[in-house]
Design a protein around this motif. Structure first.
Motif, mmCIF file in Angstrom:
data_model
loop_
_atom_site.group_PDB
_atom_site.id
_atom_site.type_symbol
_atom_site.label_atom_id
_atom_site.label_comp_id
_atom_site.label_asym_id
_atom_site.label_seq_id
_atom_site.Cartn_x
_atom_site.Cartn_y
_atom_site.Cartn_z
ATOM 1 N N ALA A 11 -6.433 0.565 2.801
ATOM 2 C CA ALA A 11 -5.491 -0.399 2.707
ATOM 3 C C ALA A 11 -5.497 -0.918 1.327
ATOM 4 C CB ALA A 11 -5.176 -1.480 4.037
ATOM 5 N N PHE A 12 -6.559 -1.243 0.832
ATOM 6 C CA PHE A 12 -6.725 -1.621 -0.458
ATOM 7 C C PHE A 12 -6.302 -0.800 -1.561
ATOM 8 C CE2 PHE A 12 -9.140 -2.335 -4.318
ATOM 9 C CZ PHE A 12 -8.773 -3.476 -4.887
ATOM 10 N N MET A 13 -6.287 0.611 -1.502
ATOM 11 C CA MET A 13 -6.082 1.257 -2.375
ATOM 12 C C MET A 13 -4.608 1.422 -2.352
ATOM 13 S SD MET A 13 -7.986 2.869 -4.319
ATOM 14 C CE MET A 13 -9.665 2.430 -4.611
ATOM 15 N N LYS A 19 1.463 -2.111 -6.045
ATOM 16 C CA LYS A 19 1.326 -3.175 -7.165
ATOM 17 C C LYS A 19 1.866 -2.715 -8.315
ATOM 18 C CE LYS A 19 -0.926 -7.342 -8.860
ATOM 19 N NZ LYS A 19 -0.851 -6.922 -10.220
ATOM 20 N N ILE A 20 1.036 -1.483 -8.711
ATOM 21 C CA ILE A 20 1.209 -0.824 -10.118
ATOM 22 C C ILE A 20 2.761 -0.137 -10.095
ATOM 23 C CG2 ILE A 20 0.424 1.251 -11.465
ATOM 24 C CD1 ILE A 20 -2.347 0.536 -10.454
ATOM 25 N N GLU A 31 4.243 4.224 3.424
ATOM 26 C CA GLU A 31 2.910 4.164 3.117
ATOM 27 C C GLU A 31 2.435 4.993 4.518
ATOM 28 O OE1 GLU A 31 0.637 0.403 2.439
ATOM 29 O OE2 GLU A 31 1.985 -0.088 0.959
ATOM 30 N N ALA A 32 1.078 5.770 4.346
ATOM 31 C CA ALA A 32 0.506 6.288 5.411
ATOM 32 C C ALA A 32 -0.984 6.459 5.303
ATOM 33 C CB ALA A 32 1.206 7.933 5.442
ATOM 34 N N ILE A 101 -5.208 11.958 -9.912
ATOM 35 C CA ILE A 101 -5.377 10.780 -10.575
ATOM 36 C C ILE A 101 -6.764 10.682 -9.847
ATOM 37 C CG2 ILE A 101 -5.103 8.196 -10.404
ATOM 38 C CD1 ILE A 101 -2.008 8.784 -10.186
ATOM 39 N N VAL A 102 -7.895 10.094 -10.656
ATOM 40 C CA VAL A 102 -9.234 9.875 -10.417
ATOM 41 C C VAL A 102 -9.540 8.312 -10.205
ATOM 42 C CG1 VAL A 102 -11.804 10.082 -10.766
ATOM 43 C CG2 VAL A 102 -10.123 12.015 -11.597
ATOM 44 N N LYS A 103 -10.133 7.896 -8.851
ATOM 45 C CA LYS A 103 -10.412 6.615 -8.628
ATOM 46 C C LYS A 103 -11.774 6.402 -9.272
ATOM 47 C CE LYS A 103 -8.687 6.995 -3.948
ATOM 48 N NZ LYS A 103 -8.938 7.030 -2.444
ATOM 49 N N PRO A 104 -12.064 5.222 -9.572
ATOM 50 C CA PRO A 104 -11.338 4.187 -9.751
ATOM 51 C C PRO A 104 -10.245 4.301 -10.809
ATOM 52 C CG PRO A 104 -12.916 3.583 -10.642
ATOM 53 C CD PRO A 104 -13.252 4.892 -10.090
#
Length: 117
Positions: A11-13, A19-20, A31-32, A101-104
């Protein structure tokens, strides 16, 4: 305005990506939490872009990606993965992912990748 479906079991991701995107003019249409849900929501929402995590319960991102490409060979899917998952990223690109896209993740990089689609 590009419409985005965010797929990640954390959920945080999802919240961070939302937001971005919203701050930069993207519309988050859904969202899924896993790949199975992603396939259902893709059919329902018809987003312009899907951000897709690789490691998720129920159905992983690679399997979901292959399903999305069967539904829509022109789907704009961006893989979002943690460092150390390079082999999965390669497999995803070969299966039809447009970018990754690589986390973080870095906010500017996220927007650059999404705007390139």
């Amino acid at each position: 305005m590009k419409r985005v479906l965010i797929v990640d079991d954390a959920a945080f991701m999802r919240m961070s990506l939302r937001k971005i995107m919203v701050e930069n003019g993207f519309e988050v249409v859904g969202e899924a939490e896993n790949g199975k849900e992603a396939l259902e929501k893709y059919n329902e929402l018809q987003p312009d872009i899907v951000t897709l995590d690789i490691t998720m319960p129920e159905m992983d991102g690679i399997t979901a990606l292959k399903g999305l490409m069967k539904l829509d060979p022109n789907a704009n899917v961006v893989i979002v993965s943690a460092m150390g998952q390079e082999s999965y990223v390669r497999e995803a690109v070969m299966a039809g992912a447009k970018n990754f896209i690589v986390k973080p993740f870095n906010k500017d990089h996220v927007i650059k990748v999404l705007n390139s689609l």
